[in-house]
Design a protein around this motif. Structure first.
Motif: not given
Length: 165
Positions: A90, A144-153
């Motif tokens: 990340e 996908r990694q951003a979604l799973v880790q709840r990163l700011p999209l």
């Protein structure tokens, strides 16, 4: 020369160090710029891939499937690609999302000036287009990694929109 080599190869692989220092060096940024922008005499299907390692983990963001993705057959290739790209750190993704080629440094200022002049005089959008293209590729791979880790999209969606991918 470097640009002649890019015209006869099938792609470029950038090796991203742990601190993404390569994104701060002008010659490395010139490689990114020259690899991402469409050259008139470059064959279609030119690939630009990013790889890094963190101890035992090797992660790569690739255009299309890598040979390792196909080891279990074409049916599993999308899963293998997603697994490999999900390992991309990340921290390095965010470095790529904030890349500004025009801010890169050089040991010799004359080199930096010359490279920036070459990049700005192109009909292909210069530094900003290459910045957007790299950011978009990283954002697409990291979605996908951003979604799973709840990163700011919003960081990823903005990069994708500007990249025109």
């Amino acid at each position: 020369s470097f640009t002649r080599a890019l015209r006869i190869t099938k792609g470029t692989v950038s090796l991203i160090d742990r601190g993404a220092v390569c994104y701060t060096r002008i010659w490395c940024c010139f490689e990114v710029w020259a690899s991402l922008l469409p050259l008139p005499d470059r064959p279609s299907g030119y690939f630009y891939d990013l790889y890094t390692e963190d101890g035992e983990v090797i992660a790569g963001i690739t255009d299309g499937f890598a040979a390792v993705d196909l080891k279990e057959g074409k049916i599993n290739a999308p899963f293998e690609k997603a697994t490999r790209e999900n390992r991309f750190p990340e921290k390095l993704a965010y470095k790529a999302l904030s890349l500004n080629l025009e801010e890169a440094k050089a040991s010799i200022e004359k080199d930096r000036t010359m490279i920036l002049e070459v990049m700005s005089q192109t009909a292909y959008g210069g530094c900003e287009m290459a910045n957007d293209m790299l950011r978009g590729r990283v954002a697409a791979a990291m979605w996908r990694q951003a979604l799973v880790q709840r990163l700011p999209l919003c960081d990823f969606s903005d990069a994708l929109q500007r990249s025109r991918l």
